[in-house]
Enzyme design. Structure first.
Site, PDB file in Angstrom:
ATOM      1  N   ASP A 239      39.453  62.752  17.937  1.00 40.12           N
ATOM      2  CA  ASP A 239      38.709  63.580  16.993  1.00 40.12           C
ATOM      3  C   ASP A 239      37.231  63.359  17.287  1.00 40.12           C
ATOM      4  O   ASP A 239      36.880  62.676  18.265  1.00 40.12           O
ATOM      5  CB  ASP A 239      39.057  63.230  15.547  1.00 40.12           C
ATOM      6  CG  ASP A 239      38.921  64.427  14.611  1.00 40.12           C
ATOM      7  OD1 ASP A 239      37.772  64.834  14.330  1.00 40.12           O
ATOM      8  OD2 ASP A 239      39.956  64.962  14.173  1.00 40.12           O
ATOM      9  N   HIS A 293      36.252  69.348  16.128  1.00 34.66           N
ATOM     10  CA  HIS A 293      36.725  67.962  16.097  1.00 34.66           C
ATOM     11  C   HIS A 293      36.646  67.325  17.482  1.00 34.66           C
ATOM     12  O   HIS A 293      37.560  66.606  17.906  1.00 34.66           O
ATOM     13  CB  HIS A 293      38.158  67.901  15.564  1.00 34.66           C
ATOM     14  CG  HIS A 293      38.279  68.306  14.128  1.00 34.66           C
ATOM     15  ND1 HIS A 293      37.946  67.463  13.084  1.00 34.66           N
ATOM     16  CD2 HIS A 293      38.672  69.481  13.551  1.00 34.66           C
ATOM     17  CE1 HIS A 293      38.147  68.084  11.929  1.00 34.66           C
ATOM     18  NE2 HIS A 293      38.575  69.312  12.189  1.00 34.66           N
ATOM     19  N   GLU A 364      39.185  74.508  11.945  1.00 33.02           N
ATOM     20  CA  GLU A 364      37.862  74.175  11.409  1.00 33.02           C
ATOM     21  C   GLU A 364      36.725  74.333  12.423  1.00 33.02           C
ATOM     22  O   GLU A 364      35.778  73.539  12.450  1.00 33.02           O
ATOM     23  CB  GLU A 364      37.872  72.758  10.828  1.00 33.02           C
ATOM     24  CG  GLU A 364      38.814  72.631   9.638  1.00 33.02           C
ATOM     25  CD  GLU A 364      38.726  71.294   8.929  1.00 33.02           C
ATOM     26  OE1 GLU A 364      38.920  71.263   7.698  1.00 33.02           O
ATOM     27  OE2 GLU A 364      38.466  70.274   9.603  1.00 33.02           O
TER      28      GLU A 364
END
Length: 581
Positions: A239, A293, A364
């Site tokens: 991440d 990420h 995201e």
């Protein structure tokens, strides 16, 4: 007091008290009492539950036939004999499986059983000796246990060795302690079970990027999965916070991305875990998240003459450049990125067996990050800087990432899993993501969310991770709510008869867990999801309560730090705490 210390005296009294209880089966429940000489009184709760409960106290409860005679037979664990044959590789696997079975049974090791005991012969008959575990592996099994007067014969048949493994897991649950000091091991004289999971994909997500998890912690969670017949460890290994996966072709990934030299997963570690998991019926689904990420670990490109592989890395104020700090997104304007990704994927392919699936994250993406990067704005040239333009860029990146992956694998047959995002909305997904290649993992609030139905109508396969029931990190940050085991259990997955509903996952995101507390956050709640994914029962958690409490005890006995879900008094007094918690 002479001869005994106060502590020793207390322990002896406690032991005697603990072994003074008996249990009696009444209306399908085991009730505790002090009686010992009455008929139908059992010396241990486990024995009472085997005799008293539906589905023979098996977890998850079988989906097919369950028949038994309520006559007890005692076994000699020193004389358990396995019978099987197969190819060289499958014989090695089945041999290791028998060792696994015996090691787990030793946790119930009897002490000088004072009853007549019999040998147990276990016959393992797989139709196939293939050792590959993937989405299409048939995990069903049939278990027939029969006492012929001289010995106990157990026949387990299955289409695959993994079905056999699940059958042995069930057999472990059918052998229970008896005797006021648990001296003997007992089972029933005749049992017939046929069982097959409702869902192909029954997963647990572990996040080792936010906080590093040791190999022992990963293994103990795999043990819990095996005990509960879950079959996919979704490993969110990277991440924006860290990149702990060692790449032999790209050593800078961990040099710049690992928390430290001891917080790295080496290729030999991955291979060890793959083998460890396979014996327990679990395959590893690795996730390399992107294009969002992705920050720490990607920032070495400029020094190596490859340009910025990622942008907005650690940029502040973070709320202007990402959803969660530290910021970082891959740079789709840099063609060198895809050469680097190809090297990374090639390393991963060499570490992991081909299971036909790989996870690329994909959620995201924060458009303001790309919009604030001059290189990306220049790459888009005269295109209007609208949301649609950036979605097109995002889809272009995903297409190139898929090409890099296919090149590393050497074919175009693997399915790629992506989280739900703006690209997976029903009105745009067909433009960007071909249904033949992509599986969509939904993290919508409820398992009956309209998005799931819309994706199914469009022909996409889905994995369900209901965030308002199966996100096990909830309740420890922000305004999120903690979901107890009953909430987890009753989270009904979308219509299981729809072939495109592959199954689901419970997710343990790692911001607030590490080796010190992760087991009790995951277990036993993940076991509640395991029955939902194996059986998809129509009944509520209340009807599973006594079996669930028994499964919690099994997990603890296996060395898993499963957190308590009720006072022990409620476990010992079944039916008395129906409305508790």
């Amino acid at each position: 007091m002479t001869g005994l210390s106060a502590v020793t005296f207390f322990l002896l009294v406690t032991i005697n008290l603990c072994h003074s209880w008996t249990w009696k089966c009444e209306n399908g429940l085991c009730t505790r009492s002090m009686a010992k000489e009455q008929n139908d009184v059992y010396s241990t709760l486990e024995l009472c539950q085997l005799m008293c409960t539906n589905y023979l106290n098996v977890w998850p409860h079988p989906t097919g036939i369950v028949k038994s005679w309520k006559d007890l037979v005692y076994i000699d664990t020193r004389n358990i004999v396995f019978h099987f044959n197969g190819t060289i590789d499958s014989i090695d696997f089945l041999t290791e499986l028998t060792v696994y079975f015996k090691d787990e049974l030793k946790r119930e090791e009897p002490i000088d059983c004072d009853k007549e005991v019999f040998d147990m012969h276990i016959y393992l008959y797989p139709a196939s000796f293939d050792l590959s575990l993937d989405l299409e592996t048939d995990e069903s099994y049939k278990l027939n246990l029969d006492f012929n007067g001289d010995e106990l014969d157990v026949n387990i048949t299955a289409p695959t060795v993994f079905g056999l493994r699940h059958g042995l897991e069930t057999l472990l649950q059918l052998v229970v302690p008896d005797g006021y000091q648990e001296k003997c091991l007992a089972t029933l004289s005749n049992i017939q079970i046929s069982d097959t999971p409702k869902y192909k994909h029954r997963g647990l997500l572990l996040d080792t990027a936010r906080n590093f998890l040791s190999l022992d912690t990963i293994k103990i969670n795999i043990d819990g999965m095996a005990a509960s017949k879950m079959n996919v460890l979704h490993w969110h290994i990277t991440d924006s916070q860290s990149f702990p996966l060692m790449s032999q072709r790209l050593p800078n990934m961990t040099k710049y991305g690992a928390y430290g030299p001891k917080q790295i997963y080496k290729p030999e570690d991955i291979k060890m875990l793959v083998k460890y998991a396979l014996l327990r019926g679990v395959r590893i689904l690795l996730e390399i998240d992107g294009p969002s990420h992705a920050g720490v670990g990607w920032q070495w490109g400029s020094e190596a003459g490859l340009g910025d592989l990622a942008v907005c890395v650690n940029k502040q104020p973070w709320r202007s450049f990402c959803i969660q700090p530290p910021c970082g997104q891959l740079n789709p304007a840099n063609s060198n990125l895809y050469r680097v990704m190809n090297d990374l994927f090639t390393d991963i392919v060499e570490m992991l067996p081909n299971t036909g699936m790989f996870h690329m994250g994909g959620d995201e993406v924060f458009i303001p990050c790309w919009n604030s990067t001059q290189e990306i704005r220049d790459y888009l040239k005269d295109k209007p800087l609208t949301s649609e333009t950036f979605y097109d860029l995002w889809a272009e990146h995903q297409k190139k990432a898929l090409e890099s992956f296919d090149s590393a694998v050497g074919h175009q047959h693997s399915s790629v899993v992506l989280w739900t995002s703006q690209l997976t909305q029903p009105d745009v997904i067909k433009k960007y993501l071909p249904k033949e290649r992509y599986i969509i993992q939904t993290w919508v609030p409820t398992a009956q969310d309209a998005l799931i139905g819309d994706l199914l109508k469009l022909g996409y396969r889905v994995i369900v991770s209901t965030k308002d029931a199966w996100y096990l990190d909830h309740g420890f940050w922000g305004t999120t709510q903690y979901y107890n085991w009953k909430k987890v259990y009753e989270n009904k997955v979308y219509d299981y008869s729809h072939e495109a509903v592959l199954g689901g996952e419970v997710c343990m995101w790692g911001e607030l867990v590490d080796d010190s507390n992760i087991e009790s956050r995951i277990w036993p709640r993940a076991a509640a999801a395991a029955e939902r994914l194996w059986t998809n029962p129509r009944s509520s958690a209340q009807y599973a309560e006594t079996r669930f409490f028994a499964q919690v005890a099994r997990l603890v006995k296996r060395g898993i730090n499963a957190g308590p879900v009720t006072p022990l008094w409620c476990v010992h007094n079944q039916g008395e705490c129906k409305t508790y918690l």
